[in-house]
Design a protein around this motif. Structure first.
Motif, short mmCIF file in Angstrom:
data_model
loop_
_atom_site.label_atom_id
_atom_site.label_comp_id
_atom_site.label_asym_id
_atom_site.label_seq_id
_atom_site.Cartn_x
_atom_site.Cartn_y
_atom_site.Cartn_z
N TRP A 155 -44.73 -0.97 -4.85
CA TRP A 155 -45.28 0.29 -3.63
C TRP A 155 -45.30 -0.65 -2.07
CZ3 TRP A 155 -46.61 4.55 -3.96
CH2 TRP A 155 -47.18 5.48 -5.16
N LEU A 156 -45.40 -1.88 -2.30
CA LEU A 156 -45.42 -2.85 -1.09
C LEU A 156 -43.54 -2.45 -0.56
CD1 LEU A 156 -45.70 -4.36 1.12
CD2 LEU A 156 -45.56 -6.53 -0.41
N TYR A 157 -42.72 -1.70 -1.24
CA TYR A 157 -41.65 -1.76 -1.06
C TYR A 157 -41.55 -0.09 -0.37
CZ TYR A 157 -38.55 -5.48 -3.11
OH TYR A 157 -38.07 -6.37 -3.21
N ALA A 172 -53.51 -0.98 -8.69
CA ALA A 172 -52.99 0.95 -7.92
C ALA A 172 -53.45 0.28 -6.43
CB ALA A 172 -53.41 1.58 -8.44
N LEU A 173 -54.85 -0.76 -6.09
CA LEU A 173 -55.21 -0.95 -4.87
C LEU A 173 -53.52 -1.23 -3.61
CD1 LEU A 173 -58.13 -2.89 -5.45
CD2 LEU A 173 -58.10 -0.70 -4.33
N TYR A 174 -52.44 -1.11 -4.05
CA TYR A 174 -51.39 -1.59 -3.36
C TYR A 174 -50.84 -0.03 -2.34
CZ TYR A 174 -49.81 -6.04 -4.04
OH TYR A 174 -50.00 -7.44 -4.49
N ARG A 225 -48.24 -2.07 5.25
CA ARG A 225 -49.84 -2.27 5.72
C ARG A 225 -51.00 -3.18 4.76
NH1 ARG A 225 -48.32 2.86 6.78
NH2 ARG A 225 -48.52 4.31 8.40
N THR A 226 -49.88 -3.17 3.80
CA THR A 226 -50.16 -3.53 2.65
C THR A 226 -49.81 -5.29 2.81
OG1 THR A 226 -49.89 -2.57 0.78
CG2 THR A 226 -49.82 -4.68 0.12
N ILE A 227 -50.56 -6.99 3.06
CA ILE A 227 -50.72 -7.59 3.68
C ILE A 227 -51.19 -8.80 2.24
CG2 ILE A 227 -51.47 -9.74 5.20
CD1 ILE A 227 -51.88 -7.62 7.41
N GLU A 228 -49.91 -9.58 2.07
CA GLU A 228 -50.49 -10.42 0.94
C GLU A 228 -50.26 -12.23 1.08
OE1 GLU A 228 -48.89 -9.37 -2.83
OE2 GLU A 228 -46.18 -9.56 -1.49
#
Length: 576
Positions: free
Chosen positions: A74-76, A493-495, A91-94
């Motif tokens: 999902w990050l890809y 799934a919150l990704y 929009r996903t910062i880890e």
């Protein structure tokens, strides 16, 4: 009248010890000579290609319409949505190398492929699987060209491409939307270029560097093998030192986009989240740690760093064993290589004099095999891949079997090269067919399960929405425009909050509880957090502790954070 006599020239013979060779007219240089023209020479390629297409089709009809993706996938996809106009934005910062939404978690080579497929076919997140399946046949073709240049045998490269689909960890990564297939394809292009001629021209060495750079742009773990490869090629005496210069130039050009991005966004030559864990002295420090004051690195305490890194070696060996046994083919090829070596020694003994001893026969045969240019090339590739993998896995501590797939490809090529280099080897077709039958006998029935009309895999458009549970819909519905949410969650799934709903989801650092109050406040202010989401699936004690921490940071009394809209979504009544 003068009569001119023309002396006919004898046809040039190709030196079997020279990978470049002179070759026959109209043929590219290669290692094997003395071929006979046969109307059936394309039969192995046709049969294996048909099997390859059928297996890819079975994966397509069963996985593409309803894919099951993991967090990294999902990050890809999140990166692919903006990579063509703003590379590195997500929009996903880890990880927390720098404020803002530009990340260094993954290079953007693979997201570019996904973005192009999505732009053409409008397949959204299914584009991840379409890219992976679409690269299977091109990879097999690159290996086929490489095998023809090395061995002058058709069907060997296609067989290696088909065999790759029988590696369980690789297939799992493909079907979960990972980037290993893209890296393997770049490796195939690299092998094809290297097989052209040894020693290479400057242009060929530069093209090899470009292929290695493309490998790095797909996955960061290709960097160390790319740097080690020219050293290995010089060590096995296929390259001169001068050939490394155009190679390194091509490598820099290939990795150039990431170098420019790293300098512009992070002020460093080559940014990567993995550097945090790879250089740290403390164990368990990785990308999800927020380190406002940094941490001790290998440069501060080399002995402490080495003590941590060396402890990961058993895990590396264990994962390597899992990868090799799960891939299946290396075991059969290794056994076939031993059989071919013994067969060649027996034939050499029978054709020699009675005074020849077995030890002398075996030594001569092994010398012929080890010194063969294709074997040296495959050995250099295997050694460089192994060296890079050892450093990557041991420093990061991430001994995950699917990371070993490029090593498996190089190792399989080495075993095939050794079999082909035996002076009196059995027919290549019989050897490969035996290995293929043993390798694929268990698998082909699985490929036949997906019996659907042939048109389905071309025109399938009845895609069902991705099911992620009720909580993700509630969070998306209750979030405000421009919301930046810290997520305390167990559910990958919150990704989806970023790529599917445009909400910036910032995963709470794993060491958040160990930070001081001022450091926690600095984190919330740096990343402009406006809300917190506590996944209902976390333990009640964890949820209560998280609520208490954030109420304290905001200066609110106990119970001051409310969730009137979605369970677990707590909007900050005021900025932290």
């Amino acid at each position: 009248m003068v009569r001119v006599l023309r002396r006919s020239r004898a046809p040039q013979q190709e030196d079997p010890g020279d990978l470049e060779g002179s070759g026959a007219p109209g043929r590219e240089p290669g290692y094997w000579t003395g071929l006979r023209s046969s109307p059936h020479r394309w039969l192995p390629v046709a049969v294996i290609t048909a099997a390859l297409v059928w297996v890819v089709r079975s994966f397509w009809v069963t996985s593409v319409p309803h894919p099951v993706l993991v967090a990294d996938s999902w990050l890809y996809y999140d990166m692919s949505l903006s990579v063509l106009r703003d590379p590195g934005y997500a929009r996903t910062i880890e990880s927390y190398l720098a404020p803002g939404n530009h990340i260094a978690t993954f290079p953007f080579g693979y997201p570019v492929l996904v973005a192009v497929v999505n732009a053409i076919f409008k397949t959204e997140y299914r584009s991840l699987l379409i890219v992976n399946l679409g690269l299977v046949l091109p990879f097999a073709l690159t290996m086929e060209v490489a095998a023809w240049r090395l061995f002058r045998r058709r069907g060997v490269g296609m067989f290696l491409g088909l065999a790759l689909l029988c590696s369980g960890y690789h297939v799992q990564d493909m079907m979960l939307g990972g980037s290993e297939m893209a890296a393997v394809f770049c490796l195939g292009v690299l092998v094809m270029v290297l097989a052209k001629a040894q020693p290479p021209t400057w242009r060929q060495a530069g093209c090899a560097g470009l292929a290695s750079g493309a490998w790095v742009m797909m996955r960061f773990d290709g960097l160390l093998p790319a740097l080690a490869l020219p050293v290995m090629l010089v060590a096995v005496r296929l390259w001169k030192v001068r050939h490394t210069l155009p190679y390194l130039g091509g490598l820099v050009v290939g990795v150039g986009p990431w170098i420019v991005y790293s300098m512009a966004r992070f002020g460093t030559f080559f940014a990567s989240d993995n550097n945090i864990g790879a250089l740290a002295v403390q164990a368990h420090v990785h990308v999800n740690y927020y380190l406002p004051n940094g941490t001790a690195t290998a440069f501060d305490d080399p002995a402490g760093w080495w003590a941590r890194v060396s402890g990961n070696f058993p895990d590396f060996l264990e994962a390597l064993g899992f990868a090799l046994t799960n891939a299946i083919l290396p075991r059969y090829l290794a056994a076939a290589t031993v059989i071919v070596l013994v067969y060649g020694a027996v034939q050499a003994k029978r054709s020699g004099t009675s005074a020849d001893r077995w030890s002398g026969v075996l030594v001569r045969e092994l010398r012929d095999v080890v010194t063969a240019p294709p074997v040296r090339l495959a050995a250099a590739l295997t050694a460089s891949t192994l060296a890079g993998l050892v450093v990557t896995v041991m420093t990061s501590g991430l001994a995950i079997p699917r990371y070993y797939i490029t090593l498996i490809v190089a190792f399989e090529l080495l075993l095939v090269a050794m079999m082909m280099a035996v002076p009196r080897h059995p027919p290549a077709g019989a050897t490969i067919a035996t290995a293929a039958a043993a390798h694929l006998g268990w698998y082909l029935p699985l490929a036949l399960v997906a019996v659907t009309p042939a048109w389905d895999w071309i025109s399938h458009r009845d895609f069902a929405p991705y099911h992620v549970g009720d909580q993700i819909w509630e969070v998306a519905a209750c979030a405000q425009p421009g919301e930046r949410i810290v997520v305390v969650a167990l559910d990958p799934a919150l990704y989806l909050l970023g790529p599917m709903y445009g909400i910036t989801a910032i995963y709470e650092p794993f060491n958040f509880k160990q930070l001081s109050r001022d450091e926690r406040l600095a984190f919330l202010r740096t990343y402009q957090v406006t809300a917190i989401y506590i996944d209902p699936s976390v333990r009640p004690k964890t949820a209560a502790e998280a609520r208490e921490i954030y109420e304290d940071l905001l200066g609110l009394p106990a119970g001051g954070l409310k969730d009137p809209c979605a369970p677990g979504l707590l909007h900050f009544p005021k900025p932290p």
